[in-house]
Write a protein that holds these residues in place. Structure first.
Motif: not given
Ligand SMILES: *[C@@H]1O[C@H](CO)[C@@H](O)[C@H](O)[C@H]1NC(C)=O
Ligand SMILES: *[C@@H]1O[C@H](CO)[C@@H](O)[C@H](O)[C@H]1NC(C)=O
Ligand SMILES: *[C@@H]1O[C@H](CO)[C@@H](O)[C@H](O)[C@H]1NC(C)=O
Ligand SMILES: *[C@@H]1O[C@H](CO)[C@@H](O)[C@H](O)[C@H]1NC(C)=O
Length: 448
Positions: A311-314, A300-303
């Motif tokens: 939270v984004w799933d790649l 995941y990436i968090m912004t």
């Protein structure tokens, strides 16, 4: 540096961190501008506006003082950057430390990277507890001896002395950025790192200071066409070919260095379409991303943008899988936050060691935690009153209009000059470091 506070704790009822915890409040010599644990969490480095780096070390477990486990004490303080002047552009270069990143430990010494707006430095921090004595040509104070007085040869010896921690600059990576450096990130190959400024990202080898590779360049040929700047960048925690960078337009690009030397074409592009009903004069400003962080798992990436954490799933580019409101009550206050420039504040965000909880800052020295599994969230306050021995951090509530309950604070009485921009979470335990202007607070789970 003075120290105060003894024990205090992270709040309970309805909180994600449901244990009492001792705390430590440390007054920093200047406004803290970055906070970073090393990979085991035993060391904590802070950088400040005055260009200093202060390193704290966790107290070792001791049988007679078990309660002292977890206290962080000053280990080393050194001046990393000095103010400079760019004569060609007639510009002052501030000494403020923008970011610190630790390198994994490979020998007895510790290494870290620190950066201001223009120059990245690699520092070696090492301990010395012996000193050589008995030289032939100089006396103990280092003065040269009169050779005619030397009648016999001595063998120099090492004598024990008080432990001394030395910081030495090992490499200086300069002259590669025209704009202000906002991020540095160590690659998982541990041979390279990148530095990102408003328009470009450079890749460096730790051994080579006179050359770097430009891997992203979004500078338009005509600067009047500039519509977007890079706000943060980070390497994937395990795949050394992948990195992400975020932009002032609220987008995130994932790049793969295997596809080409210049990663101008992204491999993935993450963006959430804007809700037309929420469009306003401030839409673009508040959607600017101030921080981007990969989860420890790398999935995941968090912004962080002005009002939310996402939270984004790649594997899903068209929308975030989770959105958390940090301080939605400020939505009606954007006009005054624009006038006092607060709308441009750059809040950071962090994951806990298991990626199950995220933390980010707000105003009035409040910081927020979101439990991704239970969907519970809590607002806590970092203040000197709260860091009394064995106190428990009480969750705080902000009320919007209407009637205010006794323990609530009205949105109109929030102090916007007190902001928590920088926080860090211990990589494997529930210990957090929260920077509130020039106070550093360390909260941790109670030991039992
Ligand atoms: C972090 O610092 C501790 C404390 O001195 C050290 O023992 C440890 O090896 C460091 N961890 C890493 C991965 O660098
Ligand atoms: C960098 O320095 C090394 C060693 O001094 C030299 O061999 C090399 O040519 C330099 N590279 C550039 C691009 O100046
Ligand atoms: C639009 O605004 C409402 C509150 O006014 C907020 O709850 C919602 O999340 C916003 N939508 C987006 C997409 O930001
Ligand atoms: C955060 O991660 C750490 C390390 O995995 C874990 O021990 C801790 O329980 C997590 N915290 C919460 C509140 O889940």
């Amino acid at each position: 540096i003075t120290r105060s506070g003894g024990g205090s704790s992270l709040g309970c009822e309805g909180s994600v961190l449901c244990h009492a915890v001792p705390c430590r409040a440390v007054l920093h010599p200047d406004i803290i501008s970055t906070v970073e644990f090393n990979h085991t969490g035993e060391l904590l480095a802070t950088g400040d506006k005055g260009g200093r780096v202060v390193i704290f070390q966790r107290e070792q477990e001791s049988k007679n003082q078990p309660h002292r486990r977890g206290e962080y004490n000053v280990y080393s303080t050194f001046q990393s950057h000095e103010p400079e002047f760019d004569y060609l552009k007639s510009l002052e270069i501030e000494e403020k430390i923008n970011k610190i990143r630790w390198l994994p430990q490979q020998n007895a010494a510790y290494f870290l990277l620190s950066t201001n707006d223009k120059t990245v430095k690699l520092w070696k921090v090492s301990e010395r507890d012996k000193r050589p004595e008995g030289y032939n040509l100089k006396d103990e104070d280092g003065r040269l001896r009169d050779p005619s007085m030397i009648t016999m040869l001595r063998v120099p010896v090492l004598r024990p002395m008080d432990l001394m921690v030395e910081a030495t600059p090992r490499r200086v990576f300069a002259n590669a950025h025209t704009y202000h450096i906002n991020s540095i990130s160590v690659n998982s190959d541990y041979e390279t790192y990148m530095s990102a400024d408003d328009l470009r990202i450079n890749l460096w080898n730790f051994e080579i200071t006179n050359q770097s590779f430009n891997i992203v360049d979004i500078k338009p040929a005509n600067m009047e066409e500039l519509t977007e700047v890079i706000t943060a960048a980070e390497f994937h925690p395990h795949h050394c070919n992948t990195f992400v960078y975020s932009s002032s337009k609220g987008t995130i690009r994932l790049c793969d260095m295997r596809t080409s030397a210049l990663c101008d074409r992204h491999a993935k592009f993450f963006e959430e379409p804007e809700d037309p009903s929420n469009r306003s004069f401030f839409s673009e400003i508040i959607s600017s991303i101030s921080d981007v962080k990969f989860s420890h798992s790398g999935r995941y990436i968090m912004t962080r943008d002005y009002l939310t954490v996402k939270v984004w799933d790649l594997n899903m580019e068209n929308r975030p899988i989770e959105t958390y409101q940090v301080h939605d009550y400020l939505r009606s206050k954007l006009c005054s936050l624009y006038e006092n420039d607060c709308i441009f504040d750059k809040f950071e965000c962090v994951w806990n060691g298991s990626d199950s909880v995220i933390m980010t800052g707000s105003y009035n020295n409040f910081f927020r935690m979101f439990d991704r599994n239970t969907k519970r969230d809590v607002t806590l306050e970092a203040s000197r009153e709260n860091s009394k021995p064995r106190a428990i951090l009480k969750p705080r509530k902000v009320c919007v209009g209407g009637k205010r309950r006794k323990d609530e604070i009205s949105v109109d009485s929030l102090d916007f000059s007190k902001k928590i921009l920088h926080t860090a979470w211990h990589p494997s335990e529930n210990i957090i470091a929260v920077a509130a202007t020039n106070n550093l607070y360390i909260f941790q789970d109670k030991v039992n």
